[in-house]
Write an enzyme that holds these catalytic residues in place. Structure first.
Site, PDB file in Angstrom:
ATOM      1  N   THR A   1      39.744  17.916 -61.435  1.00  9.25           N
ATOM      2  CA  THR A   1      41.022  17.992 -60.716  1.00  9.25           C
ATOM      3  C   THR A   1      40.724  17.444 -59.337  1.00  9.25           C
ATOM      4  OG1 THR A   1      41.651  20.069 -61.794  1.00  9.25           O
ATOM      5  CG2 THR A   1      42.684  19.630 -59.684  1.00  9.25           C
TER       6      THR A   1
ATOM      7  N   GLY B   1      48.158  24.178 -66.282  1.00 10.33           N
ATOM      8  CA  GLY B   1      47.146  24.944 -65.554  1.00 10.33           C
ATOM      9  C   GLY B   1      47.613  25.349 -64.171  1.00 10.33           C
ATOM     10  N   ASP B   2      46.643  25.557 -63.301  1.00  9.18           N
ATOM     11  CA  ASP B   2      46.951  26.033 -61.943  1.00  9.18           C
ATOM     12  C   ASP B   2      47.413  24.921 -61.010  1.00  9.18           C
ATOM     13  OD1 ASP B   2      44.257  25.017 -62.214  1.00  9.18           O
ATOM     14  OD2 ASP B   2      43.948  25.602 -60.132  1.00  9.18           O
TER      15      ASP B   2
ATOM     16  N   GLY C   1      38.870  23.869 -61.488  1.00 18.46           N
ATOM     17  CA  GLY C   1      38.235  24.653 -62.540  1.00 18.46           C
ATOM     18  C   GLY C   1      39.268  25.236 -63.487  1.00 18.46           C
TER      19      GLY C   1
END
Ligand code: GLY
Length: 344
Positions: free
Chosen positions: A203, A233-234, A255
């Site tokens: 990322t 995801g985040d 991550g």
């Protein structure tokens, strides 16, 4: 096994180090603020991305423009984990997540976006041209096309096709936490091992302070390689993959997104900086929180945070060794290895 005594000792140390001025790494000593811009970004790809951001910052441009231009460099590059050349989901489609946030709590985000080269720019358009924060999937794509973004061909890059063909041999879907073959413990989000033996990023998260002393941030990814279709995801979640509070500081994450989301990772780091912790201590506290939640499974995942406070002091912390970040200021341009919970 996660060592409990080490955990308790480290927690106490973090509290003391975070609340005093003792034993600070050199980068945390920096007093930046006005007239002295700074950009930091995750992984080694951040070196090139920072150059893109610096073209803006060095001409007294805004941090917002800088963090958009910066991560566009990575979105355009050939890599496993950001942009249209990245690894696909398990159905063979590349889906992209991205967000951006400025110094006034304005923010925009896109997720599960396909066939658009620069999701970060679409996220910015969501922020600037809609009453919303987040658009996803086909709606995000329709908005992008209406805004003039070209719809790219739906075709995997050669590297991604090779990786996907390889994955299809077993078609095993492991939840992201499990990847025992990966000795670096990063999980299948990558950072992937490249043919040249180097490790690639998963990322790109970037935060910058401009010459006016204003902060902004961006985050962009293709997410977990061979993820379930529709998984997000985040990285596009404000407060998880990215958070900016111009009075306090900014943080970005990389991550395993699921574990960043469950602790509202980047927001939590910024809140700890608000309470007076230095950036590294704040990042470490939230990594420790994830380790505590995950227990034995913490060793199977990688999560890292990278933060800057309002004084331009920088810090990072990861679960596993190997996480590095790129920093660029008027005085320096380099990669810095972050400290980590395991093997330190
Ligand atoms: N941190 C990237 C992701 O989990 O998608």
């Amino acid at each position: 096994m996660i060592n409990r005594r080490k955990f308790i000792h480290a927690s106490v140390f973090t509290s003391l180090a975070g609340l005093t001025n003792k034993r600070l790494p050199a980068i945390q000593d920096r007093q930046a603020v006005k007239g002295n811009p700074i950009v930091i970004s995750t992984w080694d790809a951040g070196l090139e991305a920072n150059k893109g951001a610096w073209e803006v910052l060095s001409k007294n441009g805004t941090a917002l423009d800088a963090v958009e231009k910066g991560v566009m460099v990575t979105e355009s590059s050939k890599n496993c984990c950001v942009g249209l050349g990245a690894n696909p989901d398990r159905d063979g489609f590349v889906t992209l997540d991205s967000c951006i946030m400025d110094h006034q709590f304005n923010c925009g985000s896109v997720a599960f976006l396909e066939r658009i080269k620069h999701p970060v720019s679409v996220a910015r358009r969501v922020m600037e041209k809609t009453p919303h924060v987040m658009l996803v999937g086909i709606g995000a794509q329709q908005f992008a096309v209406a805004e003039g973004f070209p719809l790219e061909e739906q075709k995997l890059s050669e590297d991604a096709q090779r990786a996907y063909d390889n994955w299809l041999k077993k078609s095993e879907y492991h939840p992201p936490a499990v990847n025992v073959e990966n000795k670096q413990g990063h999980g299948p989000f990558a950072p992937a091992k490249l043919d040249n033996g180097e490790w690639n990023h998963d990322t790109i998260g970037m935060v910058a302070m401009d010459a006016m002393g204003n902060l902004s941030g961006s985050c962009t990814t293709s997410g977990a390689g061979f993820k379930m279709r529709g998984r997000v995801g985040d990285s596009p979640i404000i407060g998880a993959g990215l958070f900016v509070d111009n009075e306090v500081g900014a943080c970005t994450a990389t991550g395993q997104g699921e574990d960043v989301i469950r602790v509202a990772g980047s927001h939590s780091v910024v809140e700890l900086m608000r309470q007076g912790l230095f950036p590294e201590a704040a990042c470490k506290k939230i990594v420790e929180r994830i380790v505590k939640i995950k227990g034995e499974k913490a060793k199977d995942i990688q999560v890292a945070f990278l933060a800057v406070n309002k004084k331009g002091q920088v810090g990072a912390y990861a679960i596993h060794p190997g996480f590095e970040y790129a920093i660029k200021t008027n005085e320096m341009e380099k990669l810095v290895k972050a400290k980590s919970w395991l093997n330190t």
